[in-house]
Design a protein around this motif. Structure first.
Motif: not given
Lengths: 394, 394
Positions: A242-246, A248-259, A308-312
């Motif tokens: 679990r990461l915290d993007a609170t 990091l506005p560009w990363l926060a928000g609802e999404r599902i990326v399944r790879g 971009g998750i690197d920053e979180a």
């Protein structure tokens, strides 16, 4: 429910195990008018605690698991109503969100695999749109530069499993159900073979017309005294981050990326509150320990898709054991033992299959046949004895 | 030390900041016969808490930093005696171990870099043996299949920094030093400009003949009222991981593997108690937050050298701020302000340079000139004013 002087209880129904499955069994029993006692040393701390909460019925299914898929599809359809009912009963938000999902293929081989998955989804009537690399990046600007193909599934949704636990506990409280923070020592079996309750690990007896065992990977150990109830549930370890993007506005928000990254499955689920879930490993192991290799594999594949998750901030690593059966179907319903109901073995689909599980319990407590997609999940399928029918009232 | 009715104190020496540097300043002051008061809201929780504890004087030095190297080499020589003295005074084990280190180059470019490092080490008289890939794997069977070259340094040692903190706290207690879990609000400056003590964050005054500021990256903020004391310390973020090899006998045990992986530095330090430390990132950032990218980079490079870490439980991720000066030398000694001593800015060498720092304080408290390798660490080098001499007794 009546509490005896000795600390025991007497109820219509006792539920053992308070993951989401046990919680929903108890909630629906209470709603049917039954008195209910539930036992768990720590509600919601098993596989439920790890779950990401994707409601994506096809992508996590193996090819050929048509019976699993049928339950998944039925449950995905039932989720909006289930979430609304639960929120109304509990006055809690379960973060149900019609996010849609983006399925992403990393390389050309992964793109061929994605084609097969999309064909399977379409054959079940699901709405899926194929996108090229440019279209994928328009749909999800966070995708990395190297993405071969993608597909958008508008009907995939999400929910926050930890909020679902909170809501189900609130719903139980609203129904007056007593939650005992205790484990089970052994089931109480009467002379005729009927399961009539249980002894908790403080030595108190809890009598009931029906005992529901919903103890995930602990289920087989609770049934060792009943050789005619065969529950071949094995642990399948999963690690999840679990990461915290609170911030990091560009990363926060609802999404599902399944790879699909070089054949490996990975997902990145973002929520409105800034939580980003990265999961999950699949390991045939019985320890629930976070390892260096597990964390590495998750970060490697997730950042291949979403650099971009690197920053979180990395705020949590969790390892839990999924309860898996040989055919990956749950064990749900009455057993060969009068008075004993099983509800375990949901494997990686405990959250997704929850809405359909709730419906199955409504049918069970009403004395109705469950919907046809539940027939293959008969708990007696690994034994030769046929189940007794559930008592309509206790 | 005397505690006043108002909760203040009066001592010969007050030390602000209880990382290893402040702790050793206080210990040596107490040993010199002075009364000592020390203040820190939480001892040993800063950069000290992250440190791996390698005592390897050359490999973490930049080329051209000869003054840093001189302190490192002197301190590495002083560590065996310092560790023995500290263990005797504290009755604690600091896990000082003559482990030796293996420097490992991952690819051919890294092997050329290793050649340069080894040449530098040899030019300073250190004993280093070059090994080919087969020899490296004989020396360390855990090395991965792809290693270009390696070098063995038998004189590199290690210590457990957290045990050093415990031991120094025990040594202070044995000397009767009072440890106050408070921060500093401001220094007390007398009319003549002399620093005569400080006001803690509870508003109590602590008077002393000498105030030692050893507050790491917090040091500049404590000196803002003194424009003639210039302490240009900036934070350099480091992230570091701790694995637990207790149940993995093939991985547990004392070792230092220091690697160059595609130009990046990485180390894997194993201790007798099963702890395995993997570090460390070097980031010009002022947040102390563990990030997904930091953890990923450490695991990627560490497992390139020691793939077996994959199996190990990941039990801790820590981010801390190293206190760095422009020339990467500490600020150690008396300042332009009478009564004020600085001991900060040890950058990535706080543990390694601790034994020499202890000697420097012995000289300071005895009124002797410190050893020549400390001269470039004069705290006044970033100002134009020359320092006053330290008082020989307070």
């Amino acid at each position: 429910m009546a509490i005896s002087a000795a600390g025991g209880t007497s109820s219509d129904v006792v539920v053992v195990g308070l993951g989401v499955v046990g919680l929903v069994a108890a909630w629906r029993a209470a709603r049917s008018g039954r008195t209910v006692t539930v036992l768990d040393p720590a509600a919601g701390t098993g596989a439920t605690h790890a779950a990401a909460g994707m409601l994506a019925p096809v992508s996590e299914t193996e090819f050929g698991e048509d019976d699993v898929l049928a339950i998944n599809l039925a449950s995905a359809r039932a989720w909006p109503t289930f979430a609304a009912d639960l929120e109304q009963a509990s006055h809690r938000d379960v973060a149900f969100a019609r996010t849609g999902s983006l399925q992403v293929a990393f390389d050309a081989d992964d793109a061929r695999e994605l084609d097969r998955v999309v064909a399977l989804q379409r054959s079940h009537g699901l709405d899926v749109t194929m996108l090229d690399a440019a279209g994928a990046r328009r749909a999800e600007p966070l995708l990395g530069p190297r993405v071969a193909a993608a597909a958008h599934s508008p009907s995939d949704h999400q929910v926050d499993p930890r909020r679902v636990v909170e809501a189900l506990l609130a719903a139980l409280a609203a129904e007056g159900v007593t939650v005992l923070r205790r484990g089970l020592r052994r089931l109480t079996v009467e002379a005729a073979g009927r399961v009539a309750g249980l002894l908790d690990d403080d030595g108190h007896e809890h009598r009931a017309g029906t005992v529901v065992v919903a103890a995930g990977t602990a289920t087989p150990a609770l049934l060792t005294d009943l050789p005619d109830v065969v529950a071949p549930i094995r642990p399948v370890k999963g690690q999840i981050l679990r990461l915290d993007a609170t911030d990091l506005p560009w990363l926060a928000g609802e999404r599902i990326v399944r790879g699909i990254v070089q054949g490996r499955r990975i997902y990145v689920v973002g929520r409105a509150d800034g939580e980003v879930v990265v999961g999950a490993t699949t390991e045939e192991r019985s320890d629930a320990v976070v390892t260096a290799g597990g964390v590495f594999a998750l970060l490697r594949d997730a950042r291949a898709l979403v650099p971009g998750i690197d920053e979180a901030p990395l705020v949590e690593q969790t390892a839990r054991l999924r309860p898996a059966t040989p055919d990956h179907l749950p064990l749900l319903g009455p057993t060969a033992r009068d008075g004993l109901v099983l509800a375990a073995g949901h494997h990686r689909h405990g959250i997704l299959q929850l809405a359909a599980t709730s419906e199955a319990f409504d049918d069970l407590w009403a004395g109705r046949e469950p919907a046809g997609h539940w027939r293959p999940a008969d708990p007696s399928r690994f034994t030769t004895t046929r189940p007794a029918t559930v008592q309509e009232s206790a």
